[in-house]
Design an enzyme around this catalytic site. Structure first.
Site, short mmCIF file in Angstrom:
data_model
loop_
_atom_site.label_atom_id
_atom_site.label_comp_id
_atom_site.label_asym_id
_atom_site.label_seq_id
_atom_site.Cartn_x
_atom_site.Cartn_y
_atom_site.Cartn_z
CB CYS A 92 14.05 8.88 7.35
SG CYS A 92 14.97 7.48 6.18
N GLY B 273 7.53 4.74 7.54
CA GLY B 273 6.82 5.97 7.93
C GLY B 273 7.25 6.53 9.11
CD GLU C 101 11.14 12.80 10.72
OE1 GLU C 101 9.94 12.29 10.72
OE2 GLU C 101 11.91 11.94 10.00
CD GLU D 207 14.01 0.83 8.13
OE1 GLU D 207 14.53 1.88 8.85
OE2 GLU D 207 14.69 -0.22 8.39
CG LEU D 208 9.07 3.73 12.97
CD1 LEU D 208 8.87 3.55 14.33
CD2 LEU D 208 8.05 3.56 11.87
CE LYS E 74 -1.89 2.65 2.73
NZ LYS E 74 -1.89 3.92 1.81
P1 NAD Z 1 3.05 8.17 7.71
O1 NAD Z 1 3.21 7.23 8.83
O2 NAD Z 1 2.19 9.37 7.66
O3 NAD Z 1 2.72 7.19 6.27
C1 NAD Z 1 3.16 6.29 5.91
C2 NAD Z 1 2.31 5.26 5.39
O4 NAD Z 1 1.38 4.68 6.46
C3 NAD Z 1 1.27 5.68 4.31
O5 NAD Z 1 0.96 4.67 3.37
C4 NAD Z 1 -0.11 5.95 5.05
O6 NAD Z 1 -1.25 5.85 4.22
C5 NAD Z 1 0.15 4.71 5.98
N1 NAD Z 1 -0.81 4.87 7.38
C6 NAD Z 1 -1.19 5.97 8.04
N2 NAD Z 1 -1.81 5.64 9.11
C7 NAD Z 1 -1.97 4.41 9.03
C8 NAD Z 1 -2.62 3.37 10.02
N3 NAD Z 1 -3.31 3.71 11.06
N4 NAD Z 1 -2.34 2.17 9.81
C9 NAD Z 1 -1.58 1.56 8.69
N5 NAD Z 1 -1.20 2.41 7.90
C10 NAD Z 1 -1.14 3.66 8.07
O7 NAD Z 1 4.33 8.66 6.91
P2 NAD Z 1 4.65 9.63 6.01
O8 NAD Z 1 4.37 11.23 6.18
O9 NAD Z 1 4.37 9.08 4.51
O10 NAD Z 1 6.23 9.51 5.64
C11 NAD Z 1 7.19 10.35 6.36
C12 NAD Z 1 7.81 9.69 7.68
O11 NAD Z 1 8.34 8.63 7.27
C13 NAD Z 1 8.91 10.46 8.23
O12 NAD Z 1 8.76 10.36 9.75
C14 NAD Z 1 10.17 9.81 7.77
O13 NAD Z 1 11.16 10.08 8.60
C15 NAD Z 1 9.61 8.38 7.62
N6 NAD Z 1 10.68 7.42 6.69
C16 NAD Z 1 11.46 6.65 7.51
C17 NAD Z 1 12.28 6.09 6.53
C18 NAD Z 1 13.30 4.76 7.23
O14 NAD Z 1 13.78 4.20 6.47
N7 NAD Z 1 13.58 4.86 8.44
C19 NAD Z 1 12.32 6.31 5.33
C20 NAD Z 1 11.44 7.41 4.88
C21 NAD Z 1 10.29 8.09 5.48
#
Ligand code: NAD
Length: 479
Positions: A280, A224, A381, A246-247, A171
């Site tokens: 990230c 995310g 962040e 991976e946050l 997704k």
């Molecule tokens: P997000 O957590 O808002 O969304 C990520 C994904 O999760 C999306 O597909 C979203 O639709 C889904 N999602 C949202 N709520 C959910 C739920 N309750 N249950 C299941 N899925 C859900 O993150 P974002 O804004 O898309 O991305 C930015 C974040 O991602 C930043 O904090 C960044 O640091 C992190 N990130 C981490 C890495 C890593 O490798 N550690 C890489 C890229 C981005």
């Protein structure tokens, strides 16, 4: 404008509801995608479950060949896909090309495990007994990915899932679903059997949450934010489903007075402003030794003022827009609150205006000084084109500021002193260190966050581990 479907069991499927995908540079609708409902979510999970049995029984070489073919197809479509990626995410075209190439290297890297997934033969405790540990697929993998690397992270999840013999339901983020869907269009030609890769679209709170709640997946692999990662871990606990998270990050960039300052400035700028600061492992807080702080900051600000902000599709652009309005407002809020708390704006500090910027989510590359460690801007962040610079008085203080964070993903150090470098390697509480260089993982490293930045991780042989489960077999024989 293209109306996309979702890839379920090898077919393109729609639902009654759809949502628009906007260009962050122009706010124009560039496509629509379906919003998955209960029926399509279940269909994707069931298709994956059914298809996985045969896929898991294929030889590793057969699976590896599919990944290699898929990578070739991505190469053949490189320019078209890079353009689309740039349009939906807003990153400069040159960075989109880089992301595609990186994504493809995960296909090719994990294809190399075609003959390398191995078990163990152990000495038995009893006579006439054989003891083995087999490594077998977890079954169905659910991959949930963010918007900042929608193509790269899609492959980062698909490639290890498939080489290990799993099927996947992926997704993508609701703002950037097109790259993954385009990848899915090449799956059939690559030889991916129907159901082995399913891509469904829709909001995280409903579609993502339903995938995580399901008892079908053997692994949820998520990239995310910390908050979503926590919600996923809580929900997955009901079925005791394994999670890999991976946050977010808040990478410190430590500059010592013994380093090559010119290199440090250039690298610190790039490490903050690539992909509009939406990475990230970006330099989220720069700490500079007091002896070089003034010179560093002056040079840093001068470099930032040279950055070219503009149309991501135009050659020479270094910074595009933020991905959506919410993200723009979030970054704006961080800067306003930092200034209110005493920070000074050395450059930038507001939305980008003027010709070419009346539509879209533009923010000026921004440098803040006069910040304190306890400020929100040093602790949360930012994920945008804004960086606070703070000085420290000695190396120990630099390390202690760096570790003073709930995050533990990446950290940077610029120093030419081997003793300091070794101490930093020992003491920094982060899963990934960049010393005297800028960001960017290798496919065979291990990308994993400490503290609230995650658990398990991606890439390399360690990143493959949780796509497999172990089965111990005790066999008794006669004679
Ligand atoms: P997000 O957590 O808002 O969304 C990520 C994904 O999760 C999306 O597909 C979203 O639709 C889904 N999602 C949202 N709520 C959910 C739920 N309750 N249950 C299941 N899925 C859900 O993150 P974002 O804004 O898309 O991305 C930015 C974040 O991602 C930043 O904090 C960044 O640091 C992190 N990130 C981490 C890495 C890593 O490798 N550690 C890489 C890229 C981005």
């Amino acid at each position: 404008m293209t109306e996309y479907g979702m890839l379920i069991n090898g077919k393109w499927t729609t639902t009654r509801k759809s949502s628009p995908v906007l260009s962050p540079a122009t706010e124009e609708t560039i496509a629509t995608v379906p919003i998955a409902d209960d029926r399509t979510i279940n269909a994707a999970l069931e298709a994956a479950k059914k298809a996985q049995r045969d896929w898991g029984r294929r030889t590793g070489v057969e699976r590896g060949n599919v990944l290699r073919k898929w990578a070739d197809l991505v190469d053949q479509n490189r320019d078209r896909l890079a353009r689309l990626l740039s349009q939906e995410e807003g990153k400069p075209l040159s960075e989109a090309h880089g992301e595609l190439d990186l994504g493809n290297s995960w296909f090719r890297y994990y294809a190399e495990f075609d003959r390398r997934i191995e078990g163990e033969i152990l000495a038995a405790d009893k006579p006439n007994e054989q003891l083995w540990i087999f490594r077998q697929p977890v079954g169905v993998v659910v991959g949930i990915i963010p918007w900042n690397y929608p193509m790269g992270v899609a492959v980062r999840k698909i490639a290890p899932a498939l080489i290990a013999g799993n099927a996947i339901v992926l997704k993508p983020h609701e703002d950037t679903p097109l790259s993954a869907l385009e990848l899915g269009k090449l799956a059939n030609e690559a030889g991916v059997p129907p159901g082995v890769v399913n891509i469904i679209t829709g909001p995280g709170e409903t579609v993502g949450a339903a995938l995580v709640r399901s008892p079908i997946p053997g692994l949820i692999t998520f990239t995310g934010s910390v908050e979503t990662g926590k919600a996923i871990a809580r929900s997955a606990a009901d079925n005791v489903t394994l999670v890999s998270l991976e946050l977010g990050g808040k990478a410190p960039f430590i500059v010592m007075d013994d380093c090559n300052l010119e290199e440090a400035v250039k690298t610190a700028v790039f490490s903050r402003f690539m992909n509009c600061g939406q990475v990230c492992i970006c330099n989220e807080r720069t700490y500079v030794h007091k002896r070089v702080a003034k010179e560093f900051t002056e040079r840093f600000v001068a470099e930032v003022q040279k950055l070219k902000v503009g149309n991501p599709l135009q050659a020479g652009t270094q910074i595009g827009p933020k991905v959506n309005r919410q993200e723009l407002e979030k970054v704006e809020g961080y800067v306003q609150r930092a200034v209110k708390a005493g920070a000074k704006v050395a450059t930038g500090g507001q939305r980008k205006t003027g010709r070419g910027f009346s539509k879209g989510y533009w923010y000026e590359p921004t440098v803040l000084t006069d910040v304190r460690q306890d400020m929100e801007i040093m602790q949360k962040e930012i994920f945008g084109p804004v960086v606070p610079i703070m000085e420290f008085s000695d190396f120990e203080q630099g390390l202690s500021y760096a570790n003073d964070s709930r995050y533990g993903l990446a950290a940077y150090l610029f120093s030419n002193d081997v003793h300091r470098i070794m101490r930093a390697i020992r003491d920094l509480e982060f899963g990934e260190l960049y010393i005297n260089r800028g960001p960017g993982e290798s496919v065979h490293g291990f990308h994993s966050g400490w503290k609230q930045s995650g658990t398990n991780g991606d890439d390399g042989r360690h990143g493959l581990e949780h796509y497999l489960r172990k089965k111990t077999v005790y066999l008794r024989y006669q004679g």
